[in-house]
Motif scaffolding. Structure first.
Motif, PDB file in Angstrom:
ATOM      1  N   TYR A   1      32.756  95.249  51.062  1.00 40.77           N
ATOM      2  CA  TYR A   1      33.205  93.708  51.877  1.00 40.77           C
ATOM      3  C   TYR A   1      32.423  93.015  50.600  1.00 40.77           C
ATOM      4  N   ASN A   2      31.393  93.140  50.142  1.00 41.38           N
ATOM      5  CA  ASN A   2      31.001  92.523  48.759  1.00 41.38           C
ATOM      6  C   ASN A   2      31.634  92.198  47.612  1.00 41.38           C
ATOM      7  N   ALA A   3      31.403  93.651  47.344  1.00 41.77           N
ATOM      8  CA  ALA A   3      31.964  93.542  46.255  1.00 41.77           C
ATOM      9  C   ALA A   3      33.811  93.257  45.885  1.00 41.77           C
ATOM     10  N   LEU A   4      34.678  93.161  47.171  1.00 42.49           N
ATOM     11  CA  LEU A   4      36.156  92.839  47.317  1.00 42.49           C
ATOM     12  C   LEU A   4      35.988  90.831  47.902  1.00 42.49           C
ATOM     13  N   GLU A   5      34.415  89.976  47.700  1.00 38.78           N
ATOM     14  CA  GLU A   5      35.028  89.173  48.264  1.00 38.78           C
ATOM     15  C   GLU A   5      35.051  88.433  49.793  1.00 38.78           C
ATOM     16  N   MET A   6      34.716  89.614  50.147  1.00 38.01           N
ATOM     17  CA  MET A   6      35.690  89.812  52.118  1.00 38.01           C
ATOM     18  C   MET A   6      33.872  89.280  52.968  1.00 38.01           C
ATOM     19  N   THR A   7      34.126  87.450  52.382  1.00 39.07           N
ATOM     20  CA  THR A   7      31.960  87.032  52.998  1.00 39.07           C
ATOM     21  C   THR A   7      32.600  87.390  54.919  1.00 39.07           C
ATOM     22  N   ASP A   8      33.806  86.843  55.314  1.00 38.99           N
ATOM     23  CA  ASP A   8      33.844  86.576  56.429  1.00 38.99           C
ATOM     24  C   ASP A   8      33.540  87.486  57.742  1.00 38.99           C
ATOM     25  N   LYS A   9      34.318  88.830  57.358  1.00 37.85           N
ATOM     26  CA  LYS A   9      33.985  90.285  57.336  1.00 37.85           C
ATOM     27  C   LYS A   9      32.328  91.169  56.656  1.00 37.85           C
ATOM     28  N   TYR A  10      31.605  90.359  55.991  1.00 34.45           N
ATOM     29  CA  TYR A  10      30.800  90.956  55.524  1.00 34.45           C
ATOM     30  C   TYR A  10      29.642  90.183  56.248  1.00 34.45           C
ATOM     31  N   LYS A  11      29.524  88.727  56.752  1.00 35.63           N
ATOM     32  CA  LYS A  11      28.726  88.263  57.364  1.00 35.63           C
ATOM     33  C   LYS A  11      28.866  88.596  59.031  1.00 35.63           C
ATOM     34  N   ALA A  12      30.635  89.233  59.097  1.00 33.61           N
ATOM     35  CA  ALA A  12      30.378  90.121  61.064  1.00 33.61           C
ATOM     36  C   ALA A  12      29.582  90.262  61.091  1.00 33.61           C
ATOM     37  N   LEU A  13      30.588  91.375  60.258  1.00 35.23           N
ATOM     38  CA  LEU A  13      29.288  93.085  60.296  1.00 35.23           C
ATOM     39  C   LEU A  13      27.473  93.022  60.389  1.00 35.23           C
ATOM     40  N   LYS A  14      27.166  92.066  59.111  1.00 35.54           N
ATOM     41  CA  LYS A  14      25.969  91.859  59.304  1.00 35.54           C
ATOM     42  C   LYS A  14      25.276  91.305  60.428  1.00 35.54           C
ATOM     43  N   ALA A  15      25.977  90.127  61.110  1.00 34.59           N
ATOM     44  CA  ALA A  15      25.917  90.137  62.371  1.00 34.59           C
ATOM     45  C   ALA A  15      25.472  90.913  63.489  1.00 34.59           C
ATOM     46  N   LYS A  16      26.025  92.079  63.299  1.00 29.64           N
ATOM     47  CA  LYS A  16      26.327  93.145  64.180  1.00 29.64           C
ATOM     48  C   LYS A  16      25.097  93.469  64.295  1.00 29.64           C
ATOM     49  N   ASN A  17      24.780  93.708  62.604  1.00 27.52           N
ATOM     50  CA  ASN A  17      22.801  94.656  62.765  1.00 27.52           C
ATOM     51  C   ASN A  17      21.232  94.618  64.283  1.00 27.52           C
TER      52      ASN A  17
ATOM     53  N   ASP B   1      25.875 104.112  62.758  1.00 31.44           N
ATOM     54  CA  ASP B   1      25.721 104.847  61.786  1.00 31.44           C
ATOM     55  C   ASP B   1      25.777 104.389  60.373  1.00 31.44           C
ATOM     56  N   GLU B   2      24.307 103.803  60.029  1.00 30.31           N
ATOM     57  CA  GLU B   2      23.758 103.316  58.915  1.00 30.31           C
ATOM     58  C   GLU B   2      25.078 103.537  57.610  1.00 30.31           C
ATOM     59  N   SER B   3      24.538 105.110  57.637  1.00 29.78           N
ATOM     60  CA  SER B   3      25.398 104.890  55.723  1.00 29.78           C
ATOM     61  C   SER B   3      26.579 104.545  55.911  1.00 29.78           C
ATOM     62  N   ALA B   4      27.207 104.308  56.782  1.00 35.80           N
ATOM     63  CA  ALA B   4      28.895 103.884  56.960  1.00 35.80           C
ATOM     64  C   ALA B   4      28.926 101.954  57.287  1.00 35.80           C
ATOM     65  N   ARG B   5      28.014 101.681  57.869  1.00 37.79           N
ATOM     66  CA  ARG B   5      27.823 100.294  57.821  1.00 37.79           C
ATOM     67  C   ARG B   5      27.376 100.059  56.615  1.00 37.79           C
ATOM     68  N   LYS B   6      26.486 100.370  55.801  1.00 35.05           N
ATOM     69  CA  LYS B   6      26.022  99.818  54.344  1.00 35.05           C
ATOM     70  C   LYS B   6      27.336 100.207  53.407  1.00 35.05           C
ATOM     71  N   THR B   7      27.677 101.056  52.858  1.00 30.33           N
ATOM     72  CA  THR B   7      28.707 101.114  52.156  1.00 30.33           C
ATOM     73  C   THR B   7      29.560 100.439  52.455  1.00 30.33           C
ATOM     74  N   LEU B   8      30.224 100.094  53.974  1.00 36.43           N
ATOM     75  CA  LEU B   8      31.091  99.405  54.096  1.00 36.43           C
ATOM     76  C   LEU B   8      30.652  97.933  53.904  1.00 36.43           C
ATOM     77  N   LEU B   9      29.153  97.692  53.957  1.00 35.26           N
ATOM     78  CA  LEU B   9      28.697  96.045  53.783  1.00 35.26           C
ATOM     79  C   LEU B   9      29.060  96.155  51.891  1.00 35.26           C
ATOM     80  N   SER B  10      28.844  97.146  51.411  1.00 37.35           N
ATOM     81  CA  SER B  10      28.799  96.978  49.921  1.00 37.35           C
ATOM     82  C   SER B  10      30.606  96.951  49.312  1.00 37.35           C
TER      83      SER B  10
END
Length: 436
Positions: free
Chosen positions: A420-436, A409-418
Motif C-alpha cells: 500500500y505504501n509503495a503504491l501510494e494507496m494512502t487511504d487503504k494504508y491508514k485503514a489497515l494500520k488503524a486496525k492494528n 497474521d503479522e506477516s501478511a499485514r506487514k507485507t500488505l502495508l508495504s
C-alpha cells in the motif's frame, strides 16, 4: 594336604569376595530406591560402585553393576530436588549418559525377564515413566539451540527405553537429518519403515478456562470428563496425517545425498507397493525426480497426481511448494491457483502466491541501486519503477484476500502495508494500520 589347603584358601577368598559384592549391591539398591537421595547418599553410591567395579565377575553382578553405574546421573538429578533447572538437567543428562542408561536399563530388563527374577524391573519401569517427559524436554531444549545431533541421540535413547513409543524414533530421525548425521538418520528412517510407522492419529484439544490455553488429552473420553467437570471448553480435534510419505522421501533424499540414486528410486517404488493407498507417496516420488533434475518425469507425475485427486487442495498446494523450492515459478503459480480454485479459503496458498509474485522485486531493487544519474539511467529507473508497480499490483489481490482470511497474521499485514505504501494507496494504508 598342601594343595588342599591352597584350594581351601582360594574358596575362602571367593566366598569373602562374593559376600562383599552382594553387600555392595544391597547398598546400591537401597540408595537407588530412595525417593529423595541426599548428597551423602550420592557419595556413598559412587564409593560402592568403585568397590564393586573389581568384584563383579558373574553375569548377574556385571548386569547390575552396569545398571547402577549408568544410573548415577539419575541419582544426581534426584539430589537436586523436585524442580531442577533446564541447565542442571542438560549438564547431567547428556546424550551419552542417557544412551548409557537406556542400554543398561534394557539389558537389566532383558536379564530379569530371562532369569524370571524381578529385582529391579518394577523400579526401572516406574523410572522410565518418570524420566520420559524430562528427557523429552532435554531433547527439545537441545534442538532449540540447534544441537540437532545431540537432540537426536536423546530422542533415540528415549525410544530405546520404550520401543512402543515410536514417535520418539521419528523425532530422532528428523533431528539427525537436520544435524546432517545422515548415517543415523537413514538407520532410524529405515527402522520406521520396517515398523510400518505412519504417525497417523487424532489430537484432542480443549481450552482451559482458567489459563485460556489449549491443552491436549490422551483420548476423547478423557477430554469429555474435563469438559463435563467445567474446567475446559471449546473442544476441537486435530487430525495428524500419515508421515509415511515424508519418511520414504527422506530415505530417498539421504540416498541421493550419498549418490545412490537407483537405491532411492527403488525405495520409493517399494514404498508405493507396500502402501498403495498412501497419497503422500505421490508427492514423494515427484519430489525425488525433482531433486535429481528429471523435470519431465516430475511434471508427468505431478499432473497425474492432480488428475487422480482433482479435489485435494493440499495436494495442489504441496506440489506448488515443491515447484517453488525448485524455482519452477510457472508450475508453482499454477498449483497455488489450483489449490485456491479447490478451496477459496486456503490462506497459505494466497500468501505464498503473493510471495511468488514479489520474488522478482529483489532483482528490481538491485538493478535500481546500481543506476547512476545519467539521462539513460533515469529512463531505465522509471521503467523499472513501472515494472515494480505492475508486480505489486499483481500480488495485491492475493495479499488482501490473505489478510481478509486471517487479519491477525503479522506477516501478511506487514507485507500488505508495504505494498500500500509503495503504491501510494494512502487511504487503504491508514485503514489497515488503524486496525492494528
Amino acid at each position: 594336604m598342601k594343595i588342599k589347603h591352597i584350594v581351601l584358601a582360594s574358596a575362602v577368598l571367593v566366598s569373602v569376595s562374593s559376600f562383599a559384592q552382594k553387600d555392595e549391591l544391597k547398598k546400591l539398591k537401597r540408595i537407588y530406591e530412595k525417593e529423595t537421595p541426599s548428597a551423602n547418599d550420592l557419595a556413598e553410591y559412587k564409593a560402592n560402585l568403585d568397590k564393586l567395579s573389581t568384584l563383579a565377575t558373574e553375569e548377574s553382578d556385571k548386569i547390575y553393576y552396569n545398571f547402577y553405574k549408568a544410573n548415577t546421573p539419575g541419582i544426581e538429578v534426584s539430589t537436586l530436588g523436585t524442580a531442577p533447572t533446564p541447565a542442571q538437567l542438560e549438564k547431567i543428562l547428556t546424550p551419552k549418559t542417557v544412551s548409557d542408561y537406556a542400554v543398561a536399563a534394557n539389558a537389566t530388563l532383558e536379564y530379569e525377564k530371562k532369569s524370571g527374577k524381578k529385582v529391579l524391573t518394577d523400579e526401572i519401569t516406574k523410572d522410565i515413566t518418570m524420566l520420559n517427559p524430562m528427557l523429552v524436554n532435554v531433547a527439545v531444549d537441545l534442538g532449540s539451540v540447534k544441537k540437532y545431533k545431540e537432540a537426536a541421540d536423546v530422542f533415540h535413547s528415549v525410544y530405546l527405553l520404550d520401543k512402543k513409543d515410536q514417535d520418539k524414533l521419528y523425532y530422532a530421525a528428523s533431528y539427525a537429518s537436520n544435524g546432517l548425521d545422515f548415517d543415523n538418520a537413514l538407520n532410524y528412517y529405515n527402522e520406521l519403515k520396517d515398523l510400518n510407522y505412519s504417525g497417523e492419529g487424532t489430537v484432542f484439544w480443549a481450552t482451559n478456562k482458567s489459563t485460556k490455553q489449549e491443552e491436549n488429552f490422551a483420548s476423547k473420553v478423557e477430554r469429555e470428563l474435563f469438559i463435563k467437570s467445567g474446567s475446559h471448553e471449546k473442544p476441537r480435534d486435530e487430525k495428524i496425517e500419515s508421515k509415511r510419505g515424508e519418511i520414504y522421501k527422506n530415505i530417498a533424499l539421504i540416498l541421493i545425498e550419498k549418490g545412490k540414486v537407483e537405491e532411492a528410486k527403488a525405495a520409493v517404488a517399494a514404498a508405493q507397493k507396500a502402501n498403495p493407498n498412501d497419497e503422500s507417496l505421490i508427492l514423494t516420488e515427484a519430489d525425488l525426480y525433482l531433486k535429481i533434475k528429471d523435470y519431465d518425469t516430475y511434471s508427468r507425475l505431478a499432473a497425474e497426481a492432480l488428475a487422480k485427486n482433482p479435489t485435494k487442495a493440499d495436494l495442489a498446494y504441496n506440489l506448488a511448494v515443491i515447484s517453488s523450492n525448485a524455482n519452477k515459478i510457472e508450475d508453482s503459480e499454477k498449483y497455488y491457483k489450483k489449490a485456491i480454485e479447490i478451496d477459496p479459503t486456503y490462506f497459505d496458498a494466497y500468501l505464498n502466491l503473493a510471495e511468488l509474485k514479489l520474488r522478482s522485486d529483489v532483482k528490481f531493487v538491485e538493478e535500481m541501486s546500481k543506476l547512476g544519474t545519467s539521462e539513460k539511467d533515469n529512463k531505465r529507473y522509471e521503467a523499472i519503477k513501472l515494472e515494480r508497480e505492475k508486480n505489486f499490483k499483481a500480488a495485491l489481490p492475493y495479499l488482501e484476500k490473505a489478510v481478509e482470511l486471517k487479519a491477525d497474521d503479522e506477516s501478511a499485514r506487514k507485507t500488505l502495508l508495504s505494498i500500500y505504501n509503495a503504491l501510494e494507496m494512502t487511504d487503504k494504508y491508514k485503514a489497515l494500520k488503524a486496525k492494528n
